[in-house]
Motif scaffolding. Structure first.
Motif, PDB file in Angstrom:
ATOM      1  N   ALA A  12       5.713   5.974  -8.299  1.00 18.96           N
ATOM      2  CA  ALA A  12       5.200   5.815  -6.936  1.00 18.96           C
ATOM      3  C   ALA A  12       5.333   4.369  -6.457  1.00 18.96           C
ATOM      4  CB  ALA A  12       3.743   6.260  -6.884  1.00 18.96           C
TER       5      ALA A  12
ATOM      6  N   ARG B  55       5.009   3.313  -2.433  1.00 17.69           N
ATOM      7  CA  ARG B  55       3.784   3.988  -2.005  1.00 17.69           C
ATOM      8  C   ARG B  55       2.614   3.019  -2.027  1.00 17.69           C
ATOM      9  NH1 ARG B  55       4.436   9.599  -1.852  1.00 17.69           N
ATOM     10  NH2 ARG B  55       2.432   9.512  -0.754  1.00 17.69           N
TER      11      ARG B  55
ATOM     12  N   VAL C 113      -4.552   4.486  -1.323  1.00 17.70           N
ATOM     13  CA  VAL C 113      -5.541   4.933  -0.349  1.00 17.70           C
ATOM     14  C   VAL C 113      -6.591   3.845  -0.194  1.00 17.70           C
ATOM     15  CG1 VAL C 113      -7.334   6.673   0.113  1.00 17.70           C
ATOM     16  CG2 VAL C 113      -5.177   7.345  -0.959  1.00 17.70           C
TER      17      VAL C 113
ATOM     18  N   SER D 195      -6.200  17.824  -1.839  1.00 19.15           N
ATOM     19  CA  SER D 195      -4.761  17.570  -1.869  1.00 19.15           C
ATOM     20  C   SER D 195      -4.287  17.111  -3.236  1.00 19.15           C
ATOM     21  CB  SER D 195      -4.395  16.492  -0.837  1.00 19.15           C
ATOM     22  OG  SER D 195      -4.912  15.238  -1.242  1.00 19.15           O
TER      23      SER D 195
ATOM     24  N   ARG E  86      -4.697  13.997  -4.178  1.00 19.11           N
ATOM     25  CA  ARG E  86      -4.427  12.554  -4.095  1.00 19.11           C
ATOM     26  C   ARG E  86      -5.565  11.740  -4.726  1.00 19.11           C
ATOM     27  NH1 ARG E  86      -1.242   8.775  -1.060  1.00 19.11           N
ATOM     28  NH2 ARG E  86      -1.494   6.870  -2.269  1.00 19.11           N
ATOM     29  N   LEU E  87      -6.771  12.288  -4.713  1.00 17.54           N
ATOM     30  CA  LEU E  87      -7.913  11.574  -5.280  1.00 17.54           C
ATOM     31  C   LEU E  87      -8.433  12.297  -6.517  1.00 17.54           C
ATOM     32  CD1 LEU E  87      -9.946  10.773  -2.034  1.00 17.54           C
ATOM     33  CD2 LEU E  87      -8.272   9.314  -3.179  1.00 17.54           C
TER      34      LEU E  87
ATOM     35  N   ASP F 269      -6.997   6.777  -7.097  1.00 18.29           N
ATOM     36  CA  ASP F 269      -5.773   7.190  -6.409  1.00 18.29           C
ATOM     37  C   ASP F 269      -4.848   7.726  -7.495  1.00 18.29           C
ATOM     38  OD1 ASP F 269      -3.144   7.242  -5.317  1.00 18.29           O
ATOM     39  OD2 ASP F 269      -3.709   5.757  -3.807  1.00 18.29           O
ATOM     40  N   THR F 270      -4.608   9.039  -7.499  1.00 17.27           N
ATOM     41  CA  THR F 270      -3.854   9.644  -8.598  1.00 17.27           C
ATOM     42  C   THR F 270      -2.399   9.200  -8.622  1.00 17.27           C
ATOM     43  OG1 THR F 270      -3.432  11.608  -7.222  1.00 17.27           O
ATOM     44  CG2 THR F 270      -5.313  11.701  -8.725  1.00 17.27           C
ATOM     45  N   LEU F 271      -1.850   8.808  -7.468  1.00 18.24           N
ATOM     46  CA  LEU F 271      -0.449   8.377  -7.439  1.00 18.24           C
ATOM     47  C   LEU F 271      -0.264   7.010  -8.069  1.00 18.24           C
ATOM     48  CD1 LEU F 271       1.259   9.335  -4.041  1.00 18.24           C
ATOM     49  CD2 LEU F 271       1.830  10.105  -6.348  1.00 18.24           C
TER      50      LEU F 271
ATOM     51  N   ILE G  10      -9.063  14.239   2.305  1.00 16.59           N
ATOM     52  CA  ILE G  10      -7.785  14.007   1.633  1.00 16.59           C
ATOM     53  C   ILE G  10      -7.554  15.089   0.598  1.00 16.59           C
ATOM     54  CG2 ILE G  10      -6.438  12.391   0.248  1.00 16.59           C
ATOM     55  CD1 ILE G  10      -8.106  10.150   1.409  1.00 16.59           C
TER      56      ILE G  10
END
Length: 377
Positions: free
Chosen positions: A40, A45, A48, A306, A308-309, A323-325, A377
């Motif tokens: 990422a 990227r 968040v 989603s 994402r978190l 932030d998982t990404l 999110i």
């Protein structure tokens, strides 16, 4: 062919299989050249961001007189059930903070609770080695207590976790200190399948948590004190589909990612990890270096709608939002106003993803909601 020759051929075949498995593991490791955060970051990227009013504590649910050990939301998101060391289940209206049921349990040492998909019943289990089902529509007895409608008995150790199979009220999966998971038929009260135990591919220590795949309810994952997570198919109980290594301590909690192709884990080693069920690879490690030398245990995790978190509760009272990404902590609920005073023992996200509920050894539950201009999110 004699018995001795058969044994010799079996031993040779087993050795060949193990050698091939090791070569395959090494080859996969060579191909695993990056993690999610590295990929990422290389593609630009950005993490968040959270403002001071983006996630706030909007309600504190007070009523338990002992440590809160477990909680679960109803699918329609307006009710929560919690289990406490005070020997009661409480069903809360999350919108008004009112209690709709206070259920006195046969055994005070409760460790887990769950709402049924139709929200008509709740299940719980603990040191009595049984899973008790309560129908919320049943009349109370002369003492005002809700009677047990069904008892699922068969585990030889404490019941650590229970979860209803999605979209039906007749099947539930439990995990136990007897190293097994069990799929139950609630209607008959009988075990449909036992996962692990005498089977070689089962866990070798207490099973602490289970999570059922929301995209394919025949698949579920379990976490154990043997520092592994295992993927199971309810149609083939005799063997785990895959075993996931990487943790260096008890795996206290497991949770499927929203897409059903990955799952997260939380452990006594202080890390959360993300695994892919298709490849068996570990995709990411989520770890924050503590300010002192004591590494807090991860007790419970949940993903945002989603993915994402990643929300992670810790034994020191922190609740990180990852932030998982990019594998970065973007918020610590433990540092905010009205946070818990003790260990975060459980947490869960509402079905629509708009609210997070946390439970703690401080006897309280807290509901955190997205506010300000922050979108869910």
């Amino acid at each position: 062919m004699s018995v001795a020759e058969l044994k010799e051929r079996h031993a040779a075949a087993t050795e060949t299989m193990n050698n091939l498995r090791e070569r395959l593991r090494q080859r996969r490791q060579q191909l695993l050249d990056t993690d999610v955060a590295g990929y990422a970051s290389s593609h630009g990227r950005t993490p968040v961001t959270f403002g001071p009013t983006d996630l706030v504590c909007c309600r504190t649910l007070q009523g338990h007189t002992g440590k809160v050990y477990s909680l679960d939301w109803t699918p329609e998101r307006n009710r929560i059930v919690s289990a406490s060391q005070d020997g009661r289940l409480i069903v809360w209206n999350s919108l008004t903070s009112q209690k709709t049921h206070a259920i006195k349990l046969p055994c005070a040492w409760v460790m887990t609770c769950a709402f049924s998909p139709t929200s008509q019943s709740v299940a719980c289990g603990g040191l009595d080695s049984m899973c008790s089902i309560f129908n919320l529509n049943s009349p109370t007895d002369r003492d005002g207590n809700l009677p047990v409608s069904k008892t699922l008995s068969g585990h030889k150790g404490y019941v650590s976790c229970c979860q209803y199979v999605p979209d039906e009220d007749i099947h539930i999966i439990t995990s136990s200190g007897d190293r097994t998971c069990v799929l139950w038929d609630i209607t008959t009260g009988l075990r449909t399948s036992v996962f692990g135990g005498e089977f070689q591919s089962g866990h070798t220590a207490d099973v602490l948590s289970v999570s059922i795949n929301g995209s394919n309810s025949r698949m579920f994952v379990s976490g154990s004190c043997d520092a592994t997570a295992r993927l199971w198919d309810t149609r083939a109980a005799s063997r785990a589909v895959r075993t996931f290594h990487g943790h260096e301590g008890d795996v206290n909690t497991v949770k499927f990612f929203p897409d059903g192709n990955r799952f997260g884990t939380g452990s006594d080693d202080g890390t959360c990890r993300l695994f892919d069920i298709r490849t068996g690879h570990q995709l990411q490690v989520y770890y924050q270096q503590p300010s002192d030398n004591e590494v807090p245990h991860v007790t419970s995790i949940a993903f945002s709608i989603s993915g994402r978190l990643l929300f992670a509760g810790y034994s020191n009272g922190d609740c990180y939002v990852w932030d998982t990404l990019l594998a970065r902590v973007v918020l610590n609920l433990g540092s905010l106003q009205n946070s818990h005073d003790s260990r975060i023992s459980c947490l869960g996200l509402s079905a629509d993803g708009s609210a997070l509920c946390t439970g703690s050894w401080d006897t309280n539950l807290k509901i955190w909601a997205f506010g300000g201009y922050r979108k869910v999110i």
